[in-house]
Write a protein that holds these residues in place. Structure first.
Motif, PDB file in Angstrom:
ATOM      1  N   MET A 131       0.849  -1.188   0.000  1.00  0.00           N
ATOM      2  CA  MET A 131       0.000   0.000   0.000  1.00  0.00           C
ATOM      3  C   MET A 131       0.887   1.241   0.000  1.00  0.00           C
ATOM      4  SD  MET A 131      -3.114  -1.182   0.034  1.00  0.00           S
ATOM      5  CE  MET A 131      -4.096   0.213   0.557  1.00  0.00           C
ATOM      6  N   THR A 132       0.558   2.194  -0.870  1.00  0.00           N
ATOM      7  CA  THR A 132       1.336   3.427  -0.991  1.00  0.00           C
ATOM      8  C   THR A 132       0.398   4.618  -0.933  1.00  0.00           C
ATOM      9  OG1 THR A 132       2.938   2.286  -2.410  1.00  0.00           O
ATOM     10  CG2 THR A 132       2.979   4.690  -2.426  1.00  0.00           C
ATOM     11  N   GLU A 133       0.846   5.692  -0.315  1.00  0.00           N
ATOM     12  CA  GLU A 133       0.050   6.915  -0.251  1.00  0.00           C
ATOM     13  C   GLU A 133       0.717   8.018  -1.060  1.00  0.00           C
ATOM     14  OE1 GLU A 133      -0.867   8.154   3.691  1.00  0.00           O
ATOM     15  OE2 GLU A 133      -1.972   6.324   4.189  1.00  0.00           O
ATOM     16  N   PHE A 134      -0.116   8.801  -1.763  1.00  0.00           N
ATOM     17  CA  PHE A 134       0.346   9.970  -2.509  1.00  0.00           C
ATOM     18  C   PHE A 134      -0.518  11.158  -2.112  1.00  0.00           C
ATOM     19  CE2 PHE A 134       1.098   6.394  -5.550  1.00  0.00           C
ATOM     20  CZ  PHE A 134       2.473   6.505  -5.672  1.00  0.00           C
ATOM     21  N   ASP A 135       0.042  12.342  -2.254  1.00  0.00           N
ATOM     22  CA  ASP A 135      -0.760  13.547  -2.122  1.00  0.00           C
ATOM     23  C   ASP A 135      -1.607  13.708  -3.372  1.00  0.00           C
ATOM     24  OD1 ASP A 135       0.333  14.224   0.354  1.00  0.00           O
ATOM     25  OD2 ASP A 135       2.008  15.327  -0.580  1.00  0.00           O
ATOM     26  N   HIS A 138       3.697  11.933 -11.694  1.00  0.00           N
ATOM     27  CA  HIS A 138       2.426  12.657 -11.721  1.00  0.00           C
ATOM     28  C   HIS A 138       1.504  12.080 -12.782  1.00  0.00           C
ATOM     29  CE1 HIS A 138      -0.235  16.189 -11.467  1.00  0.00           C
ATOM     30  NE2 HIS A 138      -0.305  16.116 -12.781  1.00  0.00           N
ATOM     31  N   PRO A 139       0.206  11.861 -12.487  1.00  0.00           N
ATOM     32  CA  PRO A 139      -0.519  12.249 -11.271  1.00  0.00           C
ATOM     33  C   PRO A 139      -0.679  11.116 -10.256  1.00  0.00           C
ATOM     34  CG  PRO A 139      -2.087  11.711 -12.972  1.00  0.00           C
ATOM     35  CD  PRO A 139      -0.730  11.485 -13.571  1.00  0.00           C
ATOM     36  N   TYR A 179      -8.611   7.280  -5.338  1.00  0.00           N
ATOM     37  CA  TYR A 179      -8.890   8.284  -6.363  1.00  0.00           C
ATOM     38  C   TYR A 179      -8.375   7.818  -7.720  1.00  0.00           C
ATOM     39  CZ  TYR A 179      -9.712  11.579  -2.504  1.00  0.00           C
ATOM     40  OH  TYR A 179     -10.193  12.194  -1.380  1.00  0.00           O
ATOM     41  N   ILE A 180      -8.952   8.424  -8.768  1.00  0.00           N
ATOM     42  CA  ILE A 180      -8.434   8.310 -10.127  1.00  0.00           C
ATOM     43  C   ILE A 180      -8.285   9.734 -10.653  1.00  0.00           C
ATOM     44  CG2 ILE A 180      -8.824   7.467 -12.471  1.00  0.00           C
ATOM     45  CD1 ILE A 180     -10.600   5.277 -11.278  1.00  0.00           C
ATOM     46  N   PHE A 181      -7.095  10.065 -11.117  1.00  0.00           N
ATOM     47  CA  PHE A 181      -6.818  11.401 -11.635  1.00  0.00           C
ATOM     48  C   PHE A 181      -6.638  11.299 -13.138  1.00  0.00           C
ATOM     49  CE2 PHE A 181      -4.672  15.259 -12.680  1.00  0.00           C
ATOM     50  CZ  PHE A 181      -4.944  16.180 -11.668  1.00  0.00           C
ATOM     51  N   LEU A 182      -7.452  12.034 -13.871  1.00  0.00           N
ATOM     52  CA  LEU A 182      -7.427  11.970 -15.335  1.00  0.00           C
ATOM     53  C   LEU A 182      -6.922  13.284 -15.902  1.00  0.00           C
ATOM     54  CD1 LEU A 182     -10.923  10.324 -15.783  1.00  0.00           C
ATOM     55  CD2 LEU A 182      -8.718   9.171 -15.957  1.00  0.00           C
TER      56      LEU A 182
END
Length: 343
Positions: free
Chosen positions: A1-5, A111-112, A121-124
Motif C-alpha cells: 500500500m502506498t500513499e500519494f498527495d 504525476h498524477p 482516487y483516479i486522476f485523469l
C-alpha cells in the motif's frame, strides 16, 4: 500500500473518487506478464465506477457530449487518439495505435500517481474518456459493462445473429455471460453454454441460456456430441469463445455447424497456441473472426442491456482496498464470478 498527495486539478483535468473497481481476468493475465503494453510500477483496476470529486473548468461534457458536473457518477473507458491510421483509416478505435488506459498502462511513480481503480482516487489528465451513468443503472452493472462492451464488439464484427439462430457460448465468466445476454436479446433460438463451475452455469441460465454443459463432468467428445444432439445433429449457427483457453477454440469449431460463425473474444492475453485442422473450417465453411477490446461506442450501445439483465448477481464478492490480493486470487481460482474492490 502506498500513499500519494492528491495533485491540484488543472483546467483540463478530472479527479474521481473511486466507488467500485472490478477485478478482471485481464488483471490476472497482467500479473502473469501475458498482456502487452503494461508498464510498471502501476495501479491496476480498469473496470471502474467513480464519482466526480473535482472538475477542471474546461471540462464540461463527457465523451458523448452530455453535460458533466461534480457529483456525477461516471465510468472510465480506454482513450483512443482518433488520429492514427487504425482510428482514422480503418475506423477502429479499439485497435488505436496510441491507446491509453488507467489500470496498467500509465506509470504510478510519476504525476498524477492515481492511475488505476485499485486506489481511493483516479486522476485523469486532459479529462480522460468518461461516460456519465444514468441513475437507474447500478454500479455492479457498470462494472460488468467492460465485459459486455466486448460482447457488443464481437456481435458487431459478426454482423449479429439471425433470429432463431442456435448459439454456443464457451465460458460462463463475465464476457461469456454478456454474450449470453446479447444472444438472448437478439432473438437466439437455443443458447448453449459450456464451462464451469456449476454456480456460473446456473447464472448463465438466469441470463437466458437454455442448455448448460459442465466441462468438469463431461469430456470433450461427449460435449461435442451433446451440442450436436441439441441442435438436431447440425451444430450451432454461431459460437462465441470467452474462455481464454486455446483448446476451447478447436472444440468450439467442432461444435459449429455448416456456414456457421466463430467469434474469438476471450484471448486478450497470449495463452499460447493450439493445433487445428483447417479442413474442419474449410469443409463447413466456417467464418472465424476475433474481437479485441472495444470502442467507447460499444459501451454506450450496451447501456440498455445493463438495465434488463441481473448484472448485480454477477458480483459475488466485495473487498476492501487492503484485500486486493485476496480478490485477485479469488478471480484466478474461479472462486467468484466477479470480485470488486470498494476503496
Amino acid at each position: 500500500m502506498t500513499e500519494f498527495d492528491v495533485p491540484a486539478v488543472g483546467s483540463n483535468d478530472v479527479l474521481l473518487r473511486t466507488k467500485m473497481a472490478g477485478v478482471c481476468g485481464t488483471d490476472v493475465h497482467i500479473l502473469h506478464d501475458k498482456v502487452p503494453g503494461v508498464v510498471t510500477p502501476s495501479i491496476l483496476g480498469h473496470e471502474n465506477v467513480g464519482k466526480v470529486e473535482e472538475l477542471g473548468e474546461d471540462v464540461t461534457t463527457d465523451a458523448q457530449g452530455d453535460p458533466l458536473s461534480e457529483g456525477d457518477r461516471v465510468v472510465v473507458l480506454p482513450e483512443s487518439c482518433r488520429d492514427c491510421y487504425n482510428c482514422v483509416v480503418l475506423g477502429d478505435e479499439a485497435k488505436c495505435e496510441d491507446r491509453t488506459s488507467v489500470g496498467g498502462w500509465l506509470r504510478a511513480d510519476e504525476h498524477p500517481h492515481f492511475v488505476g481503480g485499485f486506489g481511493e482516487y483516479i486522476f485523469l489528465e486532459g479529462g480522460g474518456e468518461l461516460i456519465k451513468i444514468p441513475d437507474d443503472i447500478s454500479d455492479e452493472a457498470v462494472i460488468m459493462g467492460d465485459a459486455i462492451r466486448i460482447a457488443v464488439h464481437g456481435f458487431e464484427r459478426m454482423g449479429g445473429i439471425e433470429y432463431g439462430s442456435d448459439v454456443l457460448v464457451q465460458g460462463p465468466g463475465p464476457v461469456g455471460l454478456a454474450a449470453v445476454a446479447m444472444a438472448d436479446d437478439s432473438g437466439a433460438g437455443r443458447i448453449i453454454v459450456t464451462g464451469a463451475p456449476d454456480e456460473r452455469l446456473e447464472l448463465a441460465e438466469r441470463f437466458g441460456a437454455d442448455h448448460t454443459i459442465n466441462i468438469t463432468d463431461v469430456d470433450e467428445s461427449d460435449r461435442i456430441e451433446r451440442v450436436r444432439s441439441i441442435t438436431d445433429g447440425r451444430g450451432v449457427d454461431a459460437t462465441f469463445e470467452a474462455t481464454g483457453f486455446p483448446p476451447a477454440v478447436r472444440e468450439g469449431l467442432e461444435m459449429t455447424g455448416t456456414n456457421g460463425s466463430y467469434m474469438i473474444m476471450g484471448h486478450y492475453g497470449d495463452a499460447g497456441s493450439v493445433e487445428l485442422n483447417p479442413h474442419d473450417i474449410n469443409r463447413k465453411q466456417i467464418t472465424v473472426d476475433g474481437a479485441w477490446s472495444a470502442a467507447t461506442r460499444h459501451f454506450v450501445q450496451a447501456l440498455p442491456l445493463l438495465r434488463r439483465y441481473p448484472w448485480t448477481e454477477t458480483v459475488t464478492d466485495y473487498y476492501e482496498l487492503e484485500e486486493v490480493n485476496e480478490a485477485i486470487r479469488a478471480m484466478e481460482g474461479q472462486e467468484t464470478v466477479k470480485a470488486v474492490i470498494e476503496p
